[in-house]
Design a protein around this motif. Sequence first.
Motif, mmCIF file in Angstrom:
data_model
loop_
_atom_site.group_PDB
_atom_site.id
_atom_site.type_symbol
_atom_site.label_atom_id
_atom_site.label_comp_id
_atom_site.label_asym_id
_atom_site.label_seq_id
_atom_site.Cartn_x
_atom_site.Cartn_y
_atom_site.Cartn_z
ATOM 1 N N PRO A 265 0.811 -1.219 0.000
ATOM 2 C CA PRO A 265 0.000 0.000 0.000
ATOM 3 C C PRO A 265 0.846 1.272 0.000
ATOM 4 O O PRO A 265 0.384 2.322 -0.444
ATOM 5 N N SER A 266 2.069 1.171 0.505
ATOM 6 C CA SER A 266 2.951 2.329 0.588
ATOM 7 C C SER A 266 4.062 2.174 -0.442
ATOM 8 O O SER A 266 4.918 1.296 -0.324
ATOM 9 N N ALA A 267 4.052 3.018 -1.475
ATOM 10 C CA ALA A 267 4.987 2.878 -2.586
ATOM 11 C C ALA A 267 6.431 3.013 -2.134
ATOM 12 O O ALA A 267 6.746 3.757 -1.201
ATOM 13 N N VAL A 268 7.318 2.283 -2.790
ATOM 14 C CA VAL A 268 8.739 2.298 -2.463
ATOM 15 C C VAL A 268 9.502 3.284 -3.339
ATOM 16 O O VAL A 268 10.445 3.931 -2.901
ATOM 17 N N THR A 269 9.098 3.418 -4.601
ATOM 18 C CA THR A 269 9.751 4.360 -5.514
ATOM 19 C C THR A 269 8.721 5.372 -6.014
ATOM 20 O O THR A 269 7.512 5.127 -5.964
ATOM 21 N N ASP A 270 9.211 6.482 -6.528
ATOM 22 C CA ASP A 270 8.321 7.557 -6.969
ATOM 23 C C ASP A 270 7.537 7.204 -8.224
ATOM 24 O O ASP A 270 6.444 7.734 -8.451
ATOM 25 N N ASP A 271 8.091 6.307 -9.046
ATOM 26 C CA ASP A 271 7.480 6.060 -10.348
ATOM 27 C C ASP A 271 6.678 4.770 -10.434
ATOM 28 O O ASP A 271 6.185 4.423 -11.503
ATOM 29 N N GLU A 272 6.520 4.049 -9.332
ATOM 30 C CA GLU A 272 5.779 2.802 -9.411
ATOM 31 C C GLU A 272 4.272 3.046 -9.240
ATOM 32 O O GLU A 272 3.854 4.047 -8.651
#
Length: 285
Positions: A36-43
Amino acid sequence: MHPEYSLAYLTVLGMAPPRMVAVAAKAGYTYVGLRPSAVTDDEPRYPLHRDRAMLLETKRQLAATGVRVLDVELIRLTPDFDVHEQDALLDASAELGARHLIAQGSDSNLERVTEHFAQLCDAAAKRNLTADIEFVTWTETADLARAAAIVRGAARSNGGLLIDTLHFSRSNEDVAELAKLPGSWFHYAQVCDAPSEPPKTLDGLIFAARNDRMFPGAGGLDLQGILGALPPGIPYSLEIPTTALAKKVGLEECARLAIESAKDFFAAKTLRQPPSTPSPRRLHH
């Protein structure tokens, strides 16, 4: 007997959670891991803790298929970490029936990151979750020793240490040192294979970890030794992003190939158990 397998989100990066549950069920996974919490800005982003409709649809898929949520990621323990900012994520994780939270120690100050991990453990315990530190080569918590120091220093009974076979290998860790740690710290493991020789650059390491892993048995990592140092019977989360292959055959087929390869590998291999050593006494909160 095969271990229980979980379909990690990175293996099917970009797939929405309800679809991911359906794909996991069809392929024969027991669990899924959600992000639920993205790891990279572009995913692609699927913030289940803020999207009630998607959370409820995911719950319906879980109920319909019998698939369960193994873990939820990712919580970064930064210098300005505020555990209360994680309440919505933790509440959603508990509602989904998740077992574990993945955390990374993104802080060079060991005392502070340990305190923040202890706070996360306490918040997780209220929701019947564990908090598991994952060390990653290019982060502030880059090796087994520092991750173990955080878990040991926090001294929480639901605090754990997550081993990813790729990061363990790329950090040049010693299986014998892994075997010395308390078995109660290890709730599950992330499993993939890779070439025995690592990429030569930092960018190469990051790219390979996020895009170009290998199915168990296809590479040169010491999977038998690493996993043999962990408690028997823990689930294996198959975190095996294969971006080039996914473009050819699709994410669903990659998920199927991952579990079939793992089943074949572990059916043919006996995990090497390290020499028994006394485990350090575990501190409890």
